[in-house]
Write a protein that holds these residues in place. Structure first.
Motif, PDB file in Angstrom:
ATOM      1  N   LEU A  85      13.289   3.578   6.510  1.00  0.00           N
ATOM      2  CA  LEU A  85      13.978   4.531   7.377  1.00  0.00           C
ATOM      3  C   LEU A  85      14.120   5.883   6.693  1.00  0.00           C
ATOM      4  N   TYR A  86      14.536   5.876   5.432  1.00  0.00           N
ATOM      5  CA  TYR A  86      14.730   7.144   4.730  1.00  0.00           C
ATOM      6  C   TYR A  86      13.395   7.835   4.463  1.00  0.00           C
ATOM      7  N   ASN A  87      12.344   7.063   4.185  1.00  0.00           N
ATOM      8  CA  ASN A  87      11.018   7.649   4.004  1.00  0.00           C
ATOM      9  C   ASN A  87      10.601   8.407   5.259  1.00  0.00           C
ATOM     10  N   PHE A  88      10.898   7.834   6.427  1.00  0.00           N
ATOM     11  CA  PHE A  88      10.538   8.471   7.694  1.00  0.00           C
ATOM     12  C   PHE A  88      11.257   9.805   7.861  1.00  0.00           C
ATOM     13  N   VAL A  89      12.587   9.817   7.687  1.00  0.00           N
ATOM     14  CA  VAL A  89      13.324  11.064   7.893  1.00  0.00           C
ATOM     15  C   VAL A  89      12.952  12.102   6.840  1.00  0.00           C
ATOM     16  N   ASP A  90      12.686  11.641   5.628  1.00  0.00           N
ATOM     17  CA  ASP A  90      12.323  12.567   4.554  1.00  0.00           C
ATOM     18  C   ASP A  90      10.966  13.203   4.814  1.00  0.00           C
ATOM     19  N   CYS A  91      10.006  12.394   5.250  1.00  0.00           N
ATOM     20  CA  CYS A  91       8.662  12.913   5.551  1.00  0.00           C
ATOM     21  C   CYS A  91       8.694  13.890   6.729  1.00  0.00           C
ATOM     22  N   ALA A  92       9.564  13.618   7.696  1.00  0.00           N
ATOM     23  CA  ALA A  92       9.601  14.426   8.919  1.00  0.00           C
ATOM     24  C   ALA A  92      10.486  15.653   8.796  1.00  0.00           C
ATOM     25  N   GLY A  93      11.221  15.796   7.685  1.00  0.00           N
ATOM     26  CA  GLY A  93      12.095  16.950   7.529  1.00  0.00           C
ATOM     27  C   GLY A  93      13.380  16.839   8.327  1.00  0.00           C
ATOM     28  N   LEU A  94      13.845  15.597   8.556  1.00  0.00           N
ATOM     29  CA  LEU A  94      15.083  15.361   9.298  1.00  0.00           C
ATOM     30  C   LEU A  94      16.212  15.028   8.333  1.00  0.00           C
ATOM     31  N   HIS A  95      17.450  15.041   8.845  1.00  0.00           N
ATOM     32  CA  HIS A  95      18.602  14.629   8.025  1.00  0.00           C
ATOM     33  C   HIS A  95      19.218  13.395   8.662  1.00  0.00           C
ATOM     34  N   LEU A  96      19.374  12.327   7.877  1.00  0.00           N
ATOM     35  CA  LEU A  96      19.829  11.046   8.383  1.00  0.00           C
ATOM     36  C   LEU A  96      21.349  10.982   8.508  1.00  0.00           C
ATOM     37  N   ILE A  97      21.810  10.552   9.699  1.00  0.00           N
ATOM     38  CA  ILE A  97      23.210  10.191   9.927  1.00  0.00           C
ATOM     39  C   ILE A  97      23.228   8.692  10.195  1.00  0.00           C
ATOM     40  N   PHE A  98      23.873   7.937   9.320  1.00  0.00           N
ATOM     41  CA  PHE A  98      23.829   6.479   9.415  1.00  0.00           C
ATOM     42  C   PHE A  98      25.127   5.958  10.029  1.00  0.00           C
ATOM     43  N   GLY A  99      24.981   5.172  11.104  1.00  0.00           N
ATOM     44  CA  GLY A  99      26.129   4.585  11.767  1.00  0.00           C
ATOM     45  C   GLY A  99      26.533   3.259  11.138  1.00  0.00           C
ATOM     46  N   LEU A 100      27.786   3.155  10.718  1.00  0.00           N
ATOM     47  CA  LEU A 100      28.293   1.958  10.046  1.00  0.00           C
ATOM     48  C   LEU A 100      29.009   1.039  11.025  1.00  0.00           C
ATOM     49  N   ASN A 101      28.975  -0.240  10.724  1.00  0.00           N
ATOM     50  CA  ASN A 101      29.559  -1.281  11.563  1.00  0.00           C
ATOM     51  C   ASN A 101      31.096  -1.229  11.487  1.00  0.00           C
ATOM     52  N   ALA A 136       0.836  -1.206   0.000  1.00  0.00           N
ATOM     53  CA  ALA A 136       0.000   0.000   0.000  1.00  0.00           C
ATOM     54  C   ALA A 136       0.868   1.252   0.000  1.00  0.00           C
ATOM     55  N   LEU A 137       1.975   1.225   0.774  1.00  0.00           N
ATOM     56  CA  LEU A 137       2.869   2.384   0.804  1.00  0.00           C
ATOM     57  C   LEU A 137       3.544   2.590  -0.543  1.00  0.00           C
ATOM     58  N   ASP A 138       3.919   1.491  -1.199  1.00  0.00           N
ATOM     59  CA  ASP A 138       4.577   1.590  -2.503  1.00  0.00           C
ATOM     60  C   ASP A 138       3.718   2.303  -3.531  1.00  0.00           C
ATOM     61  N   LYS A 139       2.397   2.208  -3.381  1.00  0.00           N
ATOM     62  CA  LYS A 139       1.486   2.815  -4.356  1.00  0.00           C
ATOM     63  C   LYS A 139       1.321   4.314  -4.136  1.00  0.00           C
ATOM     64  N   GLN A 140       1.806   4.820  -3.006  1.00  0.00           N
ATOM     65  CA  GLN A 140       1.696   6.248  -2.734  1.00  0.00           C
ATOM     66  C   GLN A 140       2.824   7.005  -3.431  1.00  0.00           C
ATOM     67  N   ASN A 141       2.543   8.250  -3.728  1.00  0.00           N
ATOM     68  CA  ASN A 141       3.559   9.129  -4.310  1.00  0.00           C
ATOM     69  C   ASN A 141       4.058  10.099  -3.242  1.00  0.00           C
ATOM     70  N   GLY A 142       5.316  10.483  -3.363  1.00  0.00           N
ATOM     71  CA  GLY A 142       5.870  11.448  -2.415  1.00  0.00           C
ATOM     72  C   GLY A 142       6.021  10.841  -1.042  1.00  0.00           C
ATOM     73  N   CYS A 143       5.684  11.608   0.003  1.00  0.00           N
ATOM     74  CA  CYS A 143       5.815  11.165   1.388  1.00  0.00           C
ATOM     75  C   CYS A 143       4.791  10.070   1.685  1.00  0.00           C
ATOM     76  N   LYS A 144       5.278   8.928   2.143  1.00  0.00           N
ATOM     77  CA  LYS A 144       4.402   7.770   2.343  1.00  0.00           C
ATOM     78  C   LYS A 144       4.101   7.601   3.826  1.00  0.00           C
ATOM     79  N   VAL A 145       2.816   7.756   4.195  1.00  0.00           N
ATOM     80  CA  VAL A 145       2.391   7.598   5.582  1.00  0.00           C
ATOM     81  C   VAL A 145       1.234   6.615   5.647  1.00  0.00           C
ATOM     82  N   ALA A 146       1.017   6.054   6.842  1.00  0.00           N
ATOM     83  CA  ALA A 146      -0.011   5.026   6.992  1.00  0.00           C
ATOM     84  C   ALA A 146      -0.727   5.198   8.321  1.00  0.00           C
TER      85      ALA A 146
END
Length: 586
Positions: free
Chosen positions: A205-221, A152-162
């Motif tokens: 994860l990226y959809n969440f930060v993008d929808c919320a107007g945040l900038h993602l910092i990803f921690g690598l192993n 259902a989320l895949d069918k949405q355009n732009g910011c995907k919320v549920a």
């Protein structure tokens, strides 16, 4: 309370004149008002009336120039990779969660924590085997529901919320509760299992930060190692290529508390090796065109004790140029705390000042002026303490942390955690804001990145030999946030923490004298006192109107010249709206 710069401000004469005027008025008042009830009560008890009732504090702020200018994302957030394992990652598309995160924008979102160094990227869609354990009686139907939700989320355009059905959320809470016990056992035993993040998980994860107007910092192993103990970059390179192909705007960091690796996994990574790992990561970023200019942060060291300081010192000596800001972590207490009052101890609050001083000393030794971030900050260790670190009591620690960090020049504070298991988060598992969230929201709405010097005068207790007198009335000042369109540039915001068990009066003096003030006084709501999980603003309970609407943060107007009365054990924000401060007009 933080002390201002030792320089003499040009407004000191105005301050002294104002102070003298108020003292004279007070003495005259006490001399000619012998019929007052306060005086009579004191006389009846045979005691000399206290000067100005020993409650009046005179407050002024240097409005000519700021002492610090912080990052616009000063108050930022963190999510632990464990949300992949306990299933909450699948619910980051919730309309309510997105709304709550958006309320704290602009901000960074650090995806990292204890399980950063057990995270592996797998470039394929979500498969059931990567979801982690769950109760057998509902797991199949539950995962079918997740897959249908994904479609259902895949069918949405732009910011995907549920909007997830209640039964689906109830099943998820059951799963998270059982997984939480496994995660806590891992953390206490220092025996961790690997976590796989798939392409689908990264998309969510990226959809969440993008929808919320945040900038993602990803921690690598950083614990993915070759036999010679050099860093294995295979999983990271695959992740970088996938993110670049999707044009995901991400900043990066490597590892989490590398000074603790020996105790965690029995394998040490010294500062020389870790510096080489960061240099390798910087080269790797430059090899992927989309991330050639991506920001890199580190080394994300632990609290500045012996091992952490040694690692930080070696890292700054060898790899300071590899990072855009220096990061470290701080936790105030372990799980042995059992009283709400423990969160109000001034000795505990002051530990942060000591830790910041140590870190900045090391940083300035090798790279003067380098930005320093406080990453992964939380009120308590090991997930926090139920009915303590998620209550109003913990908010004294949180707001004081923001004020102390700002005054000492910490550029960004990353709060652990926005949402997940445990009791140190801002939002609970019913998607309801906890006290620290409401304080964060008010801070974001009212407090800007320009920090101002505060000057206070008032009666203090007479120092006793061998005893340290610590201030229980903490006052901080900033320019009001430029994002708040209710106030024009030039307004300033003062926030005050009253740790006393009695009311305190604050008289605005000098440049603040005779100005109209908007009061935002936050107190516990309900009968639980400091253990309350709800907050009231100027007497009105703060609660979401619906999944997309915040309550109105309505101020109480204090007339010009009125004394600010701070009730015991409360926190207040005060906007001086018509001061036209030159430090805040730029």
């Amino acid at each position: 309370m933080p002390k201002p710069s030792p320089c003499v401000f040009p407004w000191s004469l105005l301050w002294l004149a104002s102070l003298a005027s108020l003292v004279v008025q007070s003495v005259l008042s006490s001399s000619y008002s012998s019929s007052s009830s306060t005086y009579q009560r004191s006389a009846a008890g045979g005691k000399r009336p206290g000067f100005m009732e020993r409650t009046l504090v005179l407050l002024d702020v240097n409005t000519r120039s700021p002492i610090r200018v912080l990052n616009d994302n000063f108050l930022s957030l963190q999510l632990d990779p464990s949300i992949i394992k306990d299933g909450w990652l699948d619910f980051l598309s919730s309309k309510r969660l997105v709304t709550l995160a958006r309320g704290l924008a602009p901000a960074f979102l650090r995806f990292g924590g204890k399980r950063t160094d057990f995270l592996q990227f797998n470039n394929q869609k979500n498969l059931a085997k990567f979801r982690g354990p769950g109760p057998d009686y509902y797991l199949k139907n539950y995962e079918d529901d997740i897959v249908r939700s994904d479609i259902a989320l895949d069918k949405q355009n732009g910011c995907k919320v549920a909007s997830h059905p209640d039964i689906m959320l109830e099943l998820q809470r059951e799963k998270a509760a059982s997984t939480q016990l496994v995660l806590l056992k891992e953390q206490l035993s220092n025996i961790y299992s690997n976590i796989t993040i798939t392409a689908r998980s990264l998309d969510k994860l990226y959809n969440f930060v993008d929808c919320a107007g945040l900038h993602l910092i990803f921690g690598l192993n950083a614990l993915h190692r070759n036999p010679d103990n050099s860093w294995n970059t295979s999983s990271t390179l695959s992740l970088l290529k996938y993110g670049a192909g999707k044009k995901y705007n991400i900043s990066w960091e490597l590892g989490n508390e590398p000074n603790a690796y020996r105790s965690m996994v029995g394998r040490a990574v010294n500062s020389t090796q870790f510096s080489q790992d960061y240099a390798k990561l910087r080269t790797l970023l430059q090899s992927v065109r989309y991330y050639q200019r991506a920001h890199l942060y580190g080394p994300n060291a632990g609290r500045p004790r012996k091992n952490a300081v040694l690692l930080l010192d070696g890292f700054m000596k060898n790899a300071a140029s590899a990072v855009d800001a220096v990061t470290w972590q701080h936790y105030f207490m372990d799980g042995r705390v059992n009283k709400a009052e423990d969160f109000l101890k001034t000795r505990l609050l002051d530990t942060l000042t000591e830790q910041i001083t140590k870190v900045i000393k090391v940083v300035n030794k090798h790279s003067p002026g380098k930005k320093v971030w406080l990453g992964g900050l939380g009120p308590a260790w090991a997930g926090g303490i139920n009915n303590l670190s998620d209550t109003f009591a913990a908010s004294f620690l949180w707001v004081n942390t923001l004020g102390t960090a700002a005054v000492q020049g910490i550029d960004v504070v990353l709060r652990h955690s926005f949402f997940d298991y445990g009791y140190t988060h801002l939002v609970d598992q019913n998607f309801n804001p906890l006290p620290d969230y409401w304080f964060s929201l008010v801070f974001k709405r009212l407090v800007g990145p320009r920090v101002l010097a505060v000057r206070v005068a008032g009666l203090q207790r007479k120092p006793q030999p061998g005893r340290v007198i610590r201030d229980k009335l903490r006052i901080y000042a900033h320019c009001t946030s430029y994002y708040n369109h209710n106030y024009v540039r030039g307004a300033i915001t003062i926030y005050i923490i009253n740790l006393h068990r009695s009311r305190k009066k604050i008289k605005l003096a000098g440049t603040l004298r005779d100005k109209t003030v908007h009061q935002y006084l936050l107190q516990p709501y309900g009968t639980d006192g400091l253990r309350a999980r709800h907050v009231q603003l100027n007497g009105e309970r703060l609660i979401m109107v619906d999944n997309e609407t915040f309550p109105v943060l309505k101020p109480k107007t204090l007339r010009a010249g009125r004394t600010i009365a701070m009730p015991p054990m409360t926190i207040g924000f005060y906007v001086i709206k018509n001061i036209n401060a030159s430090a805040c007009r730029r």
